[in-house]
Design a protein around this motif. Structure first.
Motif, PDB file in Angstrom:
ATOM      1  N   LEU A   1      60.935 -44.972  12.846  1.00 21.18           N
ATOM      2  CA  LEU A   1      60.733 -43.556  12.584  1.00 21.18           C
ATOM      3  C   LEU A   1      61.749 -42.774  13.396  1.00 21.18           C
ATOM      4  O   LEU A   1      61.743 -42.807  14.624  1.00 21.18           O
ATOM      5  CB  LEU A   1      59.313 -43.142  12.939  1.00 21.18           C
ATOM      6  CG  LEU A   1      58.916 -41.710  12.633  1.00 21.18           C
ATOM      7  CD1 LEU A   1      59.105 -41.410  11.149  1.00 21.18           C
ATOM      8  CD2 LEU A   1      57.497 -41.463  13.036  1.00 21.18           C
ATOM      9  N   VAL A   2      62.662 -42.102  12.697  1.00 24.37           N
ATOM     10  CA  VAL A   2      63.708 -41.308  13.337  1.00 24.37           C
ATOM     11  C   VAL A   2      63.825 -39.967  12.628  1.00 24.37           C
ATOM     12  O   VAL A   2      63.365 -39.809  11.505  1.00 24.37           O
ATOM     13  CB  VAL A   2      65.079 -42.026  13.308  1.00 24.37           C
ATOM     14  CG1 VAL A   2      65.061 -43.270  14.152  1.00 24.37           C
ATOM     15  CG2 VAL A   2      65.492 -42.345  11.895  1.00 24.37           C
TER      16      VAL A   2
ATOM     17  N   LEU B   1      64.549 -27.941   9.540  1.00 22.43           N
ATOM     18  CA  LEU B   1      64.472 -27.456  10.922  1.00 22.43           C
ATOM     19  C   LEU B   1      65.051 -28.501  11.867  1.00 22.43           C
ATOM     20  O   LEU B   1      66.159 -28.355  12.350  1.00 22.43           O
ATOM     21  CB  LEU B   1      63.027 -27.123  11.313  1.00 22.43           C
ATOM     22  CG  LEU B   1      62.402 -25.910  10.643  1.00 22.43           C
ATOM     23  CD1 LEU B   1      60.948 -25.773  11.052  1.00 22.43           C
ATOM     24  CD2 LEU B   1      63.165 -24.658  11.008  1.00 22.43           C
ATOM     25  N   ALA B   2      64.292 -29.537  12.118  1.00 18.92           N
ATOM     26  CA  ALA B   2      64.730 -30.533  13.094  1.00 18.92           C
ATOM     27  C   ALA B   2      64.871 -31.930  12.497  1.00 18.92           C
ATOM     28  O   ALA B   2      65.252 -32.855  13.196  1.00 18.92           O
ATOM     29  CB  ALA B   2      63.764 -30.573  14.263  1.00 18.92           C
ATOM     30  N   GLY B   3      64.530 -32.110  11.235  1.00 18.40           N
ATOM     31  CA  GLY B   3      64.669 -33.405  10.591  1.00 18.40           C
ATOM     32  C   GLY B   3      63.474 -34.319  10.723  1.00 18.40           C
ATOM     33  O   GLY B   3      63.531 -35.475  10.305  1.00 18.40           O
ATOM     34  N   VAL B   4      62.379 -33.828  11.287  1.00 20.99           N
ATOM     35  CA  VAL B   4      61.197 -34.667  11.485  1.00 20.99           C
ATOM     36  C   VAL B   4      60.590 -35.066  10.145  1.00 20.99           C
ATOM     37  O   VAL B   4      60.348 -36.248   9.884  1.00 20.99           O
ATOM     38  CB  VAL B   4      60.140 -33.953  12.361  1.00 20.99           C
ATOM     39  CG1 VAL B   4      58.853 -34.750  12.411  1.00 20.99           C
ATOM     40  CG2 VAL B   4      60.685 -33.728  13.753  1.00 20.99           C
ATOM     41  N   LEU B   5      60.358 -34.102   9.276  1.00 24.94           N
ATOM     42  CA  LEU B   5      59.732 -34.411   7.982  1.00 24.94           C
ATOM     43  C   LEU B   5      60.691 -35.177   7.069  1.00 24.94           C
ATOM     44  O   LEU B   5      60.257 -36.034   6.298  1.00 24.94           O
ATOM     45  CB  LEU B   5      59.253 -33.133   7.309  1.00 24.94           C
ATOM     46  CG  LEU B   5      58.128 -32.409   8.057  1.00 24.94           C
ATOM     47  CD1 LEU B   5      57.770 -31.117   7.350  1.00 24.94           C
ATOM     48  CD2 LEU B   5      56.921 -33.288   8.209  1.00 24.94           C
ATOM     49  N   GLY B   6      61.972 -34.906   7.156  1.00 27.69           N
ATOM     50  CA  GLY B   6      62.950 -35.667   6.372  1.00 27.69           C
ATOM     51  C   GLY B   6      62.992 -37.122   6.798  1.00 27.69           C
ATOM     52  O   GLY B   6      63.049 -38.027   5.973  1.00 27.69           O
ATOM     53  N   GLY B   7      62.951 -37.375   8.097  1.00 29.23           N
ATOM     54  CA  GLY B   7      62.924 -38.748   8.604  1.00 29.23           C
ATOM     55  C   GLY B   7      61.636 -39.467   8.271  1.00 29.23           C
ATOM     56  O   GLY B   7      61.639 -40.646   7.934  1.00 29.23           O
ATOM     57  N   LEU B   8      60.528 -38.746   8.346  1.00 29.77           N
ATOM     58  CA  LEU B   8      59.234 -39.333   7.996  1.00 29.77           C
ATOM     59  C   LEU B   8      59.192 -39.689   6.510  1.00 29.77           C
ATOM     60  O   LEU B   8      58.701 -40.754   6.133  1.00 29.77           O
ATOM     61  CB  LEU B   8      58.102 -38.375   8.356  1.00 29.77           C
ATOM     62  CG  LEU B   8      56.683 -38.845   8.120  1.00 29.77           C
ATOM     63  CD1 LEU B   8      56.384 -40.081   8.958  1.00 29.77           C
ATOM     64  CD2 LEU B   8      55.698 -37.745   8.437  1.00 29.77           C
ATOM     65  N   ALA B   9      59.725 -38.804   5.682  1.00 26.55           N
ATOM     66  CA  ALA B   9      59.766 -39.073   4.247  1.00 26.55           C
ATOM     67  C   ALA B   9      60.638 -40.285   3.931  1.00 26.55           C
ATOM     68  O   ALA B   9      60.290 -41.102   3.082  1.00 26.55           O
ATOM     69  CB  ALA B   9      60.269 -37.847   3.495  1.00 26.55           C
TER      70      ALA B   9
ATOM     71  N   LYS C   1      68.743 -40.058  13.819  1.00 26.90           N
ATOM     72  CA  LYS C   1      69.189 -41.269  13.124  1.00 26.90           C
ATOM     73  C   LYS C   1      70.633 -41.556  13.476  1.00 26.90           C
ATOM     74  O   LYS C   1      71.486 -40.668  13.484  1.00 26.90           O
ATOM     75  CB  LYS C   1      69.065 -41.068  11.611  1.00 26.90           C
ATOM     76  CG  LYS C   1      69.432 -42.275  10.806  1.00 26.90           C
ATOM     77  CD  LYS C   1      69.205 -42.042   9.336  1.00 26.90           C
ATOM     78  CE  LYS C   1      69.560 -43.280   8.558  1.00 26.90           C
ATOM     79  NZ  LYS C   1      69.320 -43.094   7.141  1.00 26.90           N
ATOM     80  N   GLU C   2      70.910 -42.801  13.797  1.00 23.68           N
ATOM     81  CA  GLU C   2      72.284 -43.224  14.102  1.00 23.68           C
ATOM     82  C   GLU C   2      72.930 -43.739  12.830  1.00 23.68           C
ATOM     83  O   GLU C   2      72.292 -44.361  12.010  1.00 23.68           O
ATOM     84  CB  GLU C   2      72.274 -44.325  15.152  1.00 23.68           C
ATOM     85  CG  GLU C   2      71.699 -43.870  16.474  1.00 23.68           C
ATOM     86  CD  GLU C   2      71.630 -45.005  17.466  1.00 23.68           C
ATOM     87  OE1 GLU C   2      72.132 -46.099  17.178  1.00 23.68           O
ATOM     88  OE2 GLU C   2      71.058 -44.802  18.540  1.00 23.68           O
ATOM     89  N   TYR C   3      74.188 -43.504  12.698  1.00 25.56           N
ATOM     90  CA  TYR C   3      74.902 -43.957  11.492  1.00 25.56           C
ATOM     91  C   TYR C   3      75.452 -45.317  11.653  1.00 25.56           C
ATOM     92  O   TYR C   3      75.856 -45.896  12.437  1.00 25.56           O
ATOM     93  CB  TYR C   3      76.023 -42.975  11.131  1.00 25.56           C
ATOM     94  CG  TYR C   3      75.486 -41.664  10.653  1.00 25.56           C
ATOM     95  CD1 TYR C   3      74.943 -41.555   9.388  1.00 25.56           C
ATOM     96  CD2 TYR C   3      75.502 -40.542  11.455  1.00 25.56           C
ATOM     97  CE1 TYR C   3      74.439 -40.352   8.934  1.00 25.56           C
ATOM     98  CE2 TYR C   3      75.019 -39.339  11.007  1.00 25.56           C
ATOM     99  CZ  TYR C   3      74.490 -39.250   9.751  1.00 25.56           C
ATOM    100  OH  TYR C   3      73.996 -38.072   9.292  1.00 25.56           O
TER     101      TYR C   3
END
Length: 64
Positions: A5-6, A14-22, A62-64
């Motif tokens: 989870l990242v 906003l901060a990418g929390v929901l995008g990362g969770l999705a 998230k790291e690339y």
């Protein structure tokens, strides 16, 4: 393959929390954002706001 989870760097409002969770759940981020807003109103803002802010500081980008 292990899914961590990242916070998302590309799918963020906003901060990418929901995008990362999705991304980690394999669902559309828009659906998750709509559910979050509905739950935000139903719970009176405070609980989910605190959870979101805690996740912003705990989850790494998230790291690339």
């Amino acid at each position: 393959m292990e899914m961590k989870l990242v916070r998302s760097r590309t799918d963020r409002k906003l901060a990418g929390v929901l995008g990362g969770l999705a991304q980690s759940l394999g669902i559309n981020a828009t659906i998750l954002r709509v559910l979050f807003v509905i739950l935000l109103f139903l719970t009176g803002f405070f609980p989910l706001t605190i959870v979101y802010l805690v996740l912003v500081f705990i989850l790494p980008n998230k790291e690339y």
